[in-house]
Design a protein around this motif. Structure first.
Motif, PDB file in Angstrom:
ATOM      1  N   GLN A  83     -20.356  16.634   3.117  1.00 53.99           N
ATOM      2  CA  GLN A  83     -20.106  15.300   3.641  1.00 53.99           C
ATOM      3  C   GLN A  83     -19.170  14.483   2.746  1.00 53.99           C
ATOM      4  O   GLN A  83     -18.627  13.472   3.187  1.00 53.99           O
ATOM      5  CB  GLN A  83     -21.441  14.569   3.829  1.00 53.99           C
ATOM      6  CG  GLN A  83     -22.274  15.165   4.950  1.00 53.99           C
ATOM      7  CD  GLN A  83     -23.684  14.606   5.012  1.00 53.99           C
ATOM      8  OE1 GLN A  83     -24.191  14.072   4.021  1.00 53.99           O
ATOM      9  NE2 GLN A  83     -24.325  14.725   6.153  1.00 53.99           N
ATOM     10  N   LYS A  84     -18.968  14.933   1.509  1.00 55.34           N
ATOM     11  CA  LYS A  84     -18.053  14.263   0.592  1.00 55.34           C
ATOM     12  C   LYS A  84     -16.612  14.770   0.717  1.00 55.34           C
ATOM     13  O   LYS A  84     -15.706  14.223   0.084  1.00 55.34           O
ATOM     14  CB  LYS A  84     -18.550  14.444  -0.858  1.00 55.34           C
ATOM     15  CG  LYS A  84     -19.860  13.738  -1.154  1.00 55.34           C
ATOM     16  CD  LYS A  84     -20.457  14.189  -2.472  1.00 55.34           C
ATOM     17  CE  LYS A  84     -19.664  13.671  -3.651  1.00 55.34           C
ATOM     18  NZ  LYS A  84     -19.805  12.210  -3.827  1.00 55.34           N
ATOM     19  N   LEU A  85     -16.394  15.836   1.518  1.00 51.93           N
ATOM     20  CA  LEU A  85     -15.045  16.356   1.707  1.00 51.93           C
ATOM     21  C   LEU A  85     -14.190  15.352   2.473  1.00 51.93           C
ATOM     22  O   LEU A  85     -14.693  14.575   3.304  1.00 51.93           O
ATOM     23  CB  LEU A  85     -15.091  17.691   2.454  1.00 51.93           C
ATOM     24  CG  LEU A  85     -15.761  18.855   1.728  1.00 51.93           C
ATOM     25  CD1 LEU A  85     -15.929  20.038   2.672  1.00 51.93           C
ATOM     26  CD2 LEU A  85     -14.969  19.255   0.490  1.00 51.93           C
ATOM     27  N   PHE A  86     -12.884  15.374   2.233  1.00 50.92           N
ATOM     28  CA  PHE A  86     -11.982  14.405   2.845  1.00 50.92           C
ATOM     29  C   PHE A  86     -11.942  14.576   4.365  1.00 50.92           C
ATOM     30  O   PHE A  86     -11.774  15.679   4.878  1.00 50.92           O
ATOM     31  CB  PHE A  86     -10.565  14.571   2.265  1.00 50.92           C
ATOM     32  CG  PHE A  86      -9.573  13.609   2.831  1.00 50.92           C
ATOM     33  CD1 PHE A  86      -9.656  12.256   2.566  1.00 50.92           C
ATOM     34  CD2 PHE A  86      -8.551  14.059   3.656  1.00 50.92           C
ATOM     35  CE1 PHE A  86      -8.739  11.364   3.096  1.00 50.92           C
ATOM     36  CE2 PHE A  86      -7.630  13.182   4.193  1.00 50.92           C
ATOM     37  CZ  PHE A  86      -7.731  11.824   3.911  1.00 50.92           C
ATOM     38  N   ALA A  87     -12.121  13.459   5.079  1.00 49.49           N
ATOM     39  CA  ALA A  87     -12.082  13.431   6.549  1.00 49.49           C
ATOM     40  C   ALA A  87     -13.097  14.387   7.169  1.00 49.49           C
ATOM     41  O   ALA A  87     -12.836  14.995   8.209  1.00 49.49           O
ATOM     42  CB  ALA A  87     -10.666  13.742   7.055  1.00 49.49           C
ATOM     43  N   TRP A  88     -14.266  14.515   6.548  1.00 53.28           N
ATOM     44  CA  TRP A  88     -15.286  15.450   7.025  1.00 53.28           C
ATOM     45  C   TRP A  88     -15.821  15.040   8.391  1.00 53.28           C
ATOM     46  O   TRP A  88     -16.127  13.867   8.639  1.00 53.28           O
ATOM     47  CB  TRP A  88     -16.435  15.533   6.031  1.00 53.28           C
ATOM     48  CG  TRP A  88     -17.603  16.335   6.559  1.00 53.28           C
ATOM     49  CD1 TRP A  88     -18.771  15.872   7.064  1.00 53.28           C
ATOM     50  CD2 TRP A  88     -17.668  17.769   6.641  1.00 53.28           C
ATOM     51  NE1 TRP A  88     -19.576  16.914   7.465  1.00 53.28           N
ATOM     52  CE2 TRP A  88     -18.914  18.086   7.224  1.00 53.28           C
ATOM     53  CE3 TRP A  88     -16.804  18.799   6.284  1.00 53.28           C
ATOM     54  CZ2 TRP A  88     -19.319  19.392   7.441  1.00 53.28           C
ATOM     55  CZ3 TRP A  88     -17.212  20.114   6.515  1.00 53.28           C
ATOM     56  CH2 TRP A  88     -18.455  20.398   7.073  1.00 53.28           C
ATOM     57  N   GLN A  89     -15.965  16.018   9.299  1.00 55.99           N
ATOM     58  CA  GLN A  89     -16.614  15.831  10.598  1.00 55.99           C
ATOM     59  C   GLN A  89     -17.595  16.983  10.805  1.00 55.99           C
ATOM     60  O   GLN A  89     -17.184  18.138  10.859  1.00 55.99           O
ATOM     61  CB  GLN A  89     -15.590  15.830  11.738  1.00 55.99           C
ATOM     62  CG  GLN A  89     -14.593  14.685  11.701  1.00 55.99           C
ATOM     63  CD  GLN A  89     -13.630  14.745  12.871  1.00 55.99           C
ATOM     64  OE1 GLN A  89     -14.038  14.865  14.030  1.00 55.99           O
ATOM     65  NE2 GLN A  89     -12.333  14.677  12.577  1.00 55.99           N
ATOM     66  N   SER A  90     -18.878  16.654  10.912  1.00 62.29           N
ATOM     67  CA  SER A  90     -19.889  17.691  11.132  1.00 62.29           C
ATOM     68  C   SER A  90     -19.902  18.114  12.591  1.00 62.29           C
ATOM     69  O   SER A  90     -19.744  17.285  13.498  1.00 62.29           O
ATOM     70  CB  SER A  90     -21.280  17.168  10.754  1.00 62.29           C
ATOM     71  OG  SER A  90     -21.337  16.835   9.392  1.00 62.29           O
ATOM     72  N   THR A  91     -20.092  19.411  12.812  1.00 62.95           N
ATOM     73  CA  THR A  91     -20.271  19.924  14.169  1.00 62.95           C
ATOM     74  C   THR A  91     -21.695  20.406  14.405  1.00 62.95           C
ATOM     75  O   THR A  91     -22.158  20.419  15.535  1.00 62.95           O
ATOM     76  CB  THR A  91     -19.291  21.077  14.451  1.00 62.95           C
ATOM     77  OG1 THR A  91     -19.459  22.098  13.474  1.00 62.95           O
ATOM     78  CG2 THR A  91     -17.851  20.577  14.407  1.00 62.95           C
ATOM     79  N   SER A  92     -22.401  20.827  13.362  1.00 62.69           N
ATOM     80  CA  SER A  92     -23.792  21.258  13.496  1.00 62.69           C
ATOM     81  C   SER A  92     -24.405  21.399  12.111  1.00 62.69           C
ATOM     82  O   SER A  92     -23.689  21.530  11.115  1.00 62.69           O
ATOM     83  CB  SER A  92     -23.907  22.589  14.260  1.00 62.69           C
ATOM     84  OG  SER A  92     -23.164  23.589  13.595  1.00 62.69           O
ATOM     85  N   ALA A  93     -25.737  21.348  12.058  1.00 66.58           N
ATOM     86  CA  ALA A  93     -26.441  21.481  10.785  1.00 66.58           C
ATOM     87  C   ALA A  93     -27.905  21.787  11.049  1.00 66.58           C
ATOM     88  O   ALA A  93     -28.434  21.491  12.126  1.00 66.58           O
ATOM     89  CB  ALA A  93     -26.311  20.202   9.957  1.00 66.58           C
ATOM     90  N   SER A  94     -28.561  22.391  10.075  1.00 63.60           N
ATOM     91  CA  SER A  94     -29.984  22.721  10.204  1.00 63.60           C
ATOM     92  C   SER A  94     -30.582  22.895   8.824  1.00 63.60           C
ATOM     93  O   SER A  94     -29.912  23.344   7.889  1.00 63.60           O
ATOM     94  CB  SER A  94     -30.168  24.011  11.019  1.00 63.60           C
ATOM     95  OG  SER A  94     -31.525  24.413  11.016  1.00 63.60           O
TER      96      SER A  94
END
Length: 295
Positions: free
Chosen positions: A193-204
């Motif tokens: 989440q600290k990466l530049f321009a981060w956008q999550s698509t899924s997580a668990s």
């Protein structure tokens, strides 16, 4: 063991069909995160297969006790048969509470704040865990000094767009010190989440092979490139030892469809078990990913 459904390609196109040629291996010498890796000396992608045989040891049966003398009974009153008491049912263990994702502090930052020493492990001679890292067709183990403490790095030596090479990086640390594994793994999303321009698509944060684990997928920007990445952290126990195992699989967004079979094969075929444990077969894909806070 759970299988994680990857959603990188919802941002870049349809899913490529095709089968994966996968080679499992328990360890290989490697290092680092490739950009455009120089052509290495030819390396044979040999596979070291560790067969684990489970032996069940049964204690010797005790000598049967002498039967007590039968009590005398009158013909009118036959001896009563003993009544066996039914064993009480063991209380069921309550399910573990869901892990709430932390909003700050990476996993390694949390461990260091707890005074935990992270000791890098190398593939050569490593026996602490049994690790399977699938090797797709056309991929090779590569030396690359850009990944600190790399356990193994594999990369696509046939595909790519000339700017970025799809790769998988494996890092293993032995953890020396006291900490709560479930509290630690709650920090597993933060680094991505600290990466530049981060956008999550899924997580668990579902357990992985019985071990606390986090997995997060999404896209981010690096210089002028958009990259897709998947990172799984596993805190695995082997005897009295604990290890942090991290697998990161990254590809250029414009190559996500072309490399889908290979990257899916790596992510879904990855396994971490204690040496004496029997590997768990892959389960059906998870029905839906969990929402990711702060994405």
């Amino acid at each position: 063991m759970n299988s994680f459904t990857r959603n990188w390609r919802v941002l870049v196109g349809g899913v490529a069909a095709g089968s994966v040629a996968v080679l499992g291996f328990t360890g290989a010498n490697a290092s680092a995160e490739p950009g455009v890796p120089v052509a290495p000396e030819p390396v044979a992608a040999t596979a070291t297969v560790t067969a684990t045989q489970t032996v069940t040891v049964t204690p010797a049966a005790a000598e049967p006790a002498a039967a007590p003398a039968a009590a005398l009974a009158s013909p009118a009153e036959p001896a009563a048969a003993p009544i066996a008491a039914e064993p009480a049912a063991a209380p069921a263990e309550p399910p573990a509470a869901p892990i709430a994702p932390a909003t700050s502090g990476t996993l390694t930052q949390y461990l260091k704040e707890k005074g935990v020493e992270l000791q890098p492990q190398t593939a050569t001679g490593f026996t602490g865990l049994s690790i399977v890292l699938p090797m797709p067709s056309g991929w090779q183990v590569i030396p690359d000094p850009n990944v600190p403490d790399a356990f193994s790095v594999i990369a696509d030596r046939q595909g790519g767009d000339g700017l970025y090479t799809s790769n998988a990086q494996l890092v293993v640390y032995k953890l020396v010190g006291e900490f709560d594994p479930r509290e630690a793994i709650s920090h597993g999303y933060v680094e991505n989440q600290k990466l530049f321009a981060w956008q999550s698509t899924s997580a668990s944060m579902t357990d992985f092979g019985g071990f606390p684990s986090s997995v997060i997928e999404g896209i981010y920007r690096e210089t002028d490139m958009t990259l897709n990445t998947s990172r799984r952290n596993v805190i695995a126990e082997s005897g009295s030892d604990r290890y942090l195992v991290t697998l990161t699989v990254t590809t250029a967004a414009n190559q996500a469809v072309a490399t889908a079979s290979a990257t899916d094969g790596i992510v879904n075929g990855f396994r971490v078990t204690a040496p004496s444990a029997t590997p768990t077969p892959a389960a059906a894909p998870a029905p839906a990913p969990e929402p990711v806070p702060g994405s």
